[in-house]
Structure formats: C-alpha cells, structure tokens
Design a protein around this motif. Structure first.
Motif, PDB file in Angstrom:
ATOM      1  N   ARG A 111       0.826  -1.221   0.000  1.00 30.96           N
ATOM      2  CA  ARG A 111       0.000   0.000   0.000  1.00 30.96           C
ATOM      3  C   ARG A 111       0.857   1.267   0.000  1.00 30.96           C
ATOM      4  N   LEU A 112       2.107   1.152   0.425  1.00 34.55           N
ATOM      5  CA  LEU A 112       2.966   2.328   0.574  1.00 34.55           C
ATOM      6  C   LEU A 112       3.775   2.644  -0.675  1.00 34.55           C
ATOM      7  N   ARG A 113       3.605   1.880  -1.730  1.00 33.96           N
ATOM      8  CA  ARG A 113       4.387   2.101  -2.942  1.00 33.96           C
ATOM      9  C   ARG A 113       3.799   3.229  -3.783  1.00 33.96           C
ATOM     10  N   GLY A 114       4.688   3.947  -4.491  1.00 29.97           N
ATOM     11  CA  GLY A 114       4.252   4.926  -5.472  1.00 29.97           C
ATOM     12  C   GLY A 114       4.004   6.319  -4.951  1.00 29.97           C
ATOM     13  N   TYR A 115       4.412   6.624  -3.731  1.00 27.84           N
ATOM     14  CA  TYR A 115       4.169   7.966  -3.185  1.00 27.84           C
ATOM     15  C   TYR A 115       5.327   8.909  -3.504  1.00 27.84           C
ATOM     16  N   ASP A 116       5.009  10.196  -3.541  1.00 22.02           N
ATOM     17  CA  ASP A 116       6.022  11.200  -3.873  1.00 22.02           C
ATOM     18  C   ASP A 116       7.062  11.358  -2.776  1.00 22.02           C
ATOM     19  N   ALA A 117       6.633  11.260  -1.532  1.00 24.56           N
ATOM     20  CA  ALA A 117       7.562  11.502  -0.420  1.00 24.56           C
ATOM     21  C   ALA A 117       7.110  10.732   0.804  1.00 24.56           C
ATOM     22  N   ALA A 118       8.064  10.464   1.690  1.00 22.84           N
ATOM     23  CA  ALA A 118       7.788   9.821   2.976  1.00 22.84           C
ATOM     24  C   ALA A 118       8.601  10.520   4.051  1.00 22.84           C
ATOM     25  N   VAL A 119       8.080  10.497   5.265  1.00 17.19           N
ATOM     26  CA  VAL A 119       8.748  11.137   6.403  1.00 17.19           C
ATOM     27  C   VAL A 119       8.977  10.094   7.492  1.00 17.19           C
ATOM     28  N   LEU A 120      10.195  10.050   7.996  1.00 13.17           N
ATOM     29  CA  LEU A 120      10.542   9.282   9.198  1.00 13.17           C
ATOM     30  C   LEU A 120      11.017  10.297  10.239  1.00 13.17           C
ATOM     31  N   MET A 121      10.077  10.895  10.957  1.00  9.99           N
ATOM     32  CA  MET A 121      10.412  11.961  11.898  1.00  9.99           C
ATOM     33  C   MET A 121      10.547  11.376  13.297  1.00  9.99           C
ATOM     34  N   GLU A 122      11.793  11.346  13.805  1.00  9.43           N
ATOM     35  CA  GLU A 122      12.082  10.792  15.135  1.00  9.43           C
ATOM     36  C   GLU A 122      11.554   9.367  15.252  1.00  9.43           C
ATOM     37  N   VAL A 123      11.890   8.529  14.262  1.00  5.80           N
ATOM     38  CA  VAL A 123      11.388   7.158  14.212  1.00  5.80           C
ATOM     39  C   VAL A 123      12.509   6.137  14.267  1.00  5.80           C
ATOM     40  N   VAL A 124      13.566   6.324  13.475  1.00  7.51           N
ATOM     41  CA  VAL A 124      14.566   5.263  13.314  1.00  7.51           C
ATOM     42  C   VAL A 124      15.222   4.890  14.632  1.00  7.51           C
ATOM     43  N   GLU A 125      15.385   5.851  15.550  1.00  5.70           N
ATOM     44  CA  GLU A 125      16.068   5.561  16.814  1.00  5.70           C
ATOM     45  C   GLU A 125      15.245   4.676  17.742  1.00  5.70           C
ATOM     46  N   HIS A 126      13.963   4.445  17.394  1.00  8.88           N
ATOM     47  CA  HIS A 126      13.111   3.557  18.176  1.00  8.88           C
ATOM     48  C   HIS A 126      13.161   2.114  17.658  1.00  8.88           C
ATOM     49  N   VAL A 127      13.952   1.862  16.628  1.00  3.80           N
ATOM     50  CA  VAL A 127      14.044   0.537  16.013  1.00  3.80           C
ATOM     51  C   VAL A 127      15.319  -0.150  16.507  1.00  3.80           C
ATOM     52  N   ASP A 128      15.196  -1.407  16.893  1.00  2.00           N
ATOM     53  CA  ASP A 128      16.382  -2.154  17.311  1.00  2.00           C
ATOM     54  C   ASP A 128      17.380  -2.216  16.153  1.00  2.00           C
ATOM     55  N   PRO A 129      18.669  -1.962  16.416  1.00  2.64           N
ATOM     56  CA  PRO A 129      19.663  -1.948  15.323  1.00  2.64           C
ATOM     57  C   PRO A 129      19.617  -3.174  14.404  1.00  2.64           C
ATOM     58  N   PRO A 130      19.426  -4.396  14.917  1.00  3.18           N
ATOM     59  CA  PRO A 130      19.360  -5.539  13.987  1.00  3.18           C
ATOM     60  C   PRO A 130      18.169  -5.483  13.032  1.00  3.18           C
ATOM     61  N   ARG A 131      17.136  -4.659  13.367  1.00  2.00           N
ATOM     62  CA  ARG A 131      15.965  -4.565  12.512  1.00  2.00           C
ATOM     63  C   ARG A 131      16.059  -3.411  11.518  1.00  2.00           C
ATOM     64  N   GLY A 183       9.718   9.001  -3.853  1.00  2.00           N
ATOM     65  CA  GLY A 183      10.653   9.872  -4.560  1.00  2.00           C
ATOM     66  C   GLY A 183      11.583  10.615  -3.620  1.00  2.00           C
ATOM     67  N   THR A 184      11.097  11.029  -2.458  1.00  3.54           N
ATOM     68  CA  THR A 184      11.889  11.737  -1.465  1.00  3.54           C
ATOM     69  C   THR A 184      11.598  11.133  -0.094  1.00  3.54           C
ATOM     70  N   VAL A 185      12.640  10.987   0.719  1.00  2.00           N
ATOM     71  CA  VAL A 185      12.473  10.536   2.102  1.00  2.00           C
ATOM     72  C   VAL A 185      13.132  11.562   3.013  1.00  2.00           C
ATOM     73  N   VAL A 186      12.376  12.083   3.989  1.00  2.00           N
ATOM     74  CA  VAL A 186      12.902  13.033   4.964  1.00  2.00           C
ATOM     75  C   VAL A 186      13.046  12.301   6.294  1.00  2.00           C
ATOM     76  N   VAL A 187      14.250  12.317   6.850  1.00  2.00           N
ATOM     77  CA  VAL A 187      14.544  11.602   8.094  1.00  2.00           C
ATOM     78  C   VAL A 187      15.057  12.593   9.129  1.00  2.00           C
ATOM     79  N   THR A 188      14.509  12.544  10.342  1.00  2.00           N
ATOM     80  CA  THR A 188      15.090  13.307  11.452  1.00  2.00           C
ATOM     81  C   THR A 188      15.397  12.346  12.595  1.00  2.00           C
ATOM     82  N   THR A 189      16.425  12.677  13.363  1.00  2.00           N
ATOM     83  CA  THR A 189      16.834  11.845  14.498  1.00  2.00           C
ATOM     84  C   THR A 189      17.671  12.702  15.444  1.00  2.00           C
TER      85      THR A 189
END
Length: 484
Positions: A362-382, A397-403
């Motif tokens: 369902r998440l395929r084909g979008y212009d942009a995605a945001v991972l705002m203060e998300v990646v640091e909540h994921v276990d490193p092996p995942r 097309g674009t990914v915005v990441v903050t951490t």
C-alpha cells in the motif's frame, strides 16, 4: 446579545472570506430559541468588524418541550420567561456561533484557504457576559490561549457604586490567532464562564468538547474546570472527557528527546521542547514543499502532530499516516477531527496500521515519505528490514529523516554519560554515524542525500536534531512504472 470580531489584517474585508459571510449583506439565521443576525458595522481595507447579534424569544426559550431549564436560573415558573438570557452572552450565543459560522469553526475557506490557516490580528468584544467567578476567571481561561484579556466588571447600578459589581463583565480579547481557533475558544468558554447550559447535556457533548478543544484544551491549565463546567458538572461525562484528554496529552507531547531533565520539567525546558518540536516540524514541511511532493507518507505518525500540519497545506493532495499502534492511530484520528471534516477534505487522508520493518504494498508509489524521530526507536538488527521496506520496496521519490544528535546531549542538564534522551530509544547517533548511515542507504538504494541540522547550532556539538533529505535518482522511471 452581541459579539463582535475585528481584524486589522489587510485587506480587512478578507474577514468575510474567513467567516463565509459577505460584508455587504445582513444575513439572518433561525435558531431554536430566536434569530441570529450577521452584519458588518465596518468593512474596508484597513479594518473590518463582523457582528453576531442574537435575538432570543423568551416564549420559545421557556416553552421548548424536552429542554432542560438551565436557561432559567430562577425556580419559579415566571423565571422561565423573565431572565437575563436574551441579553447576556451564554451557551445560547455559543450555539449560535456553531450554526452561523460552521465552516469557519472548521477552518475552511474556499476564497482564502491559505489565510484560514494563518494567524491574523483579532479583537473580540462581548459587551455583556455572565461570568460566574468574576473577571479573574475570564483571564485564567483565555490568557493561556494567547489572548490579552480585559474583563471589566459591570456595576449593579452606576448611580449607586456602593452597591458593588454585578455578576456580569464586559469582555475584550486581543491576539494574533487563526479565526478558527478564536471561534472554537469562544464556543467552549462562553458557556464555561456562564456555568450553565440552556439544553440538556447528553453524552455526545463530550465529543463536541473534544472537537472544539482540539489542539488546546488538553494542555490548558484550567482543563478540569473547563471540562466540568462545559459538561454541566455531570461527573461521569467529565470523567470520560478528562480521561480522553489525558490520552491526547500523552500522544501530542513533543517527543521527550527534545529536552531531558531527569529532575522534572521546568518552564525553561518546556519552552525548549516546544520550540524544537515546532522547528523540526517546520523543517520537515519545508523539505516536503521543496521536493514538490503532493502524495505524502508520514511513517510512524504517532498521535498525528505532523499530519495536522500536512492537512492544513492544500498542496499535499493525499496524506497517509501509518503506525504500528492502533491506539496512536485512534488518537491521530481524534486530533485530525476526521469525523468532523467535510467529505472532500476527509478523502485526502488515510490512516493505516503498518509495521515499518515489513514490506507493505500500500505504501508504494508515493512522492515523499517522512521518518520523523522514528529510526532511533528501532532495534539496530531490525534497521536493514526498515531500510528495505521503505527505501527498497516502497521507494518514495523523497524521504525526509530526522533523528537526535547524540553529541548534543551534553548540553542537556542532568543527562548522564551513556543515557539516551528517551527511555524507548534503542540508540542515538553522532553526526558522523548518521552521515555514514545516510551514505550507505543512499548508495544501496540509489538515492542522493543532503544533511542539515534543526535547532540552534552549537559550535562544538552541532544542532540538537539531525535532518537528511534523500532523493531517488530514478524518480522518472519509478513514476512511469507506477502509472503503468
């Protein structure tokens, strides 16, 4: 009863677009207990005033079948017809606001949609307001919302000042706010100050309160008093409303990594948290606008803080919020007031339960995605699974990441060595570590990237938040594949 709303925004006549009422006409609306009129005593480029005049028919008010007689504070029969209700602002005026300015309360304006989302200078005047608690209470409930409050007690009789003040005040509010926010404040707080309702308070009043109080009531210092009075002191309803407000506070708080103070929050750290949360959200929105994105994913949306800002900008034509927590999505729906939005607005928004470490078609084909203060909540092996699901499979097309920037932690008083800013963080990266991760993801999945900081830049340890914008190098091919 009378209420006026004035602006010095230029052109002043834009107020007509925001209220969806033309300044050149007098408009009238039938109410269950009378008639409401909207007119403009002044309307030019420099200044515009809209007046809501409500004429109450005491016979209709007192004789309504099934209506609770809270409107008549006197116990004798004649008191149902001879009282202050036609003249002093109360829940009757609040109900008139809801009927007459329905679109404005929702923040909608076809003529000036961008202005509807913009704070403008406003002055509200209510010449006579019954205020149980006096002028001081009016200040307590309106001032935390950004208003400069002038509440002048009205004497019982100007000829005999020794008689003292009446239970009424003349209320003037001045501030720079969105028109929708101003109207929702009045809708809730006028009957709160009066401390009476002219109709029976049913369970659906809880939803009305939370809709009108979205974005401000949960954090209001007088939220308990406001809730009890708005719900006519019905204990069960007030308890339900306060419990739901407590949930919203947990979901809507700026993330705890904005400021760390193990000894407890202070006024200074609270301001820093709010400031950084707003600046980070603004930086993400700026990156999305610069990318030209129209269809946007907010991955790990939580309680919907970013979603609210995305919905307010009409350039984002399709907005999807995802989270692994169904409770978070419920809170996001409440915050967005999805049940109150018109169909065209509601069709722009989707809320999906989804785990970021698993591929989701369902998440395929979008212009942009945001991972705002998300990646640091994921276990490193995942993390590799997240990278594959987002950058490999969904491939926006674009990914915005903050951490968080781990180096900045030394600037937080009381944060010891080796501690993270939030108990749920699995890691926190230095600037070099974040740059290495961004470089690896970009190289692996065919993106180019830029990295910047959010918040005040410290010459030694950098900014408190790190932001990366990753742009797909095969955007055109991806679009062709999606359309095919």
């Amino acid at each position: 009863m009378l209420l006026t709303l004035t602006t010095t925004h230029r052109p002043g006549t834009d107020l007509g677009h925001l209220l969806v009422k033309h300044p050149d006409r007098v408009q009238s609306f039938e109410l269950p207990a009378g008639t409401a009129h909207v007119l403009y005593p002044e309307a030019d480029e420099q200044r515009c005033t809209a007046a809501l005049l409500v004429e109450i028919d005491p016979l209709r008010l007192g004789g309504g079948r099934g209506r609770r007689q809270a409107a008549a504070p006197d116990s004798f029969t004649l008191g149902q017809y001879v009282n202050d209700r036609p003249y002093a602002a109360s829940s009757l005026l609040s109900s008139a606001l809801a009927k007459v300015f329905r679109s404005a309360l929702r923040g909608e304006s076809r003529g000036r949609p961008e202005l509807a989302a913009t704070p403008i200078p406003l002055e509200v005047r209510v010449p006579v307001l019954r205020c149980r608690g006096g002028a001081e209470l009016a200040v307590r409930v309106f001032a935390p919302l950004g208003w400069t409050v002038t509440a002048t007690p009205i004497p019982l009789d100007e000829t005999y000042p020794e008689w003292g003040d009446s239970r009424y005040v003349e209320l003037t509010l001045a501030g720079t706010l969105r028109v929708a926010d101003a109207l929702n404040h009045l809708y809730v707080l006028l009957p709160v100050l009066d401390d009476a309702k002219h109709y029976w308070v049913a369970p659906d009043e809880v939803d009305k309160l939370l809709r009108a109080g979205a974005g401000w009531l949960a954090d209001h210092p007088e939220r308990s008093l406001i809730t009890r009075r708005y719900l006519a002191h019905r204990r069960a309803l007030a308890g339900e409303a306060l419990a739901r407000l407590a949930e919203l506070r947990l979901a809507d708080e700026p993330p705890a990594d904005d400021s760390v103070d193990p000894a407890g929050p202070t006024e200074e750290t609270d301001k820093k948290r709010a400031s950084l949360a707003v600046r980070r959200r603004d930086a993400v929105l700026a990156a999305l606008r610069a990318s030209g994105a129209g269809r946007v994913l907010d991955l790990g949306c939580g309680g919907g803080a970013l979603l609210t800002a995305l919905v307010a900008d009409r350039r984002f034509t399709e907005i999807v919020g995802t989270d692994v927590s169904s409770q978070a999505l419920t809170l996001a729906a409440r915050r967005l007031r999805l049940d109150r939005l018109p169909e065209r607005q509601r069709d722009r928004i989707r809320l999906w339960q989804s785990a970021l470490t698993y591929r989701d078609d369902r998440l395929r084909g979008y212009d942009a995605a945001v991972l705002m203060e998300v990646v640091e909540h994921v276990d490193p092996p995942r993390l590799p699974a997240l990278e594959d699901a987002v950058f490999g499979h969904a491939r926006p097309g674009t990914v915005v990441v903050t951490t968080p920037n781990a180096e900045y932690n030394v600037r937080y008083e009381g944060l010891g060595a080796g501690r993270f800013r939030h108990a749920d963080h699995r890691f926190e990266w230095s600037r070099a570590e974040f740059a290495a991760w961004v470089d690896r993801v970009s190289t692996t999945h065919g993106y180019t990237a830029t990295i910047s900081g959010v918040g005040d830049e410290d010459p030694e340890v950098g900014a408190p938040t790190q932001l990366a914008v990753l742009t797909c190098g095969e955007t055109d091919d991806r679009k062709e594949e999606t359309s095919a």
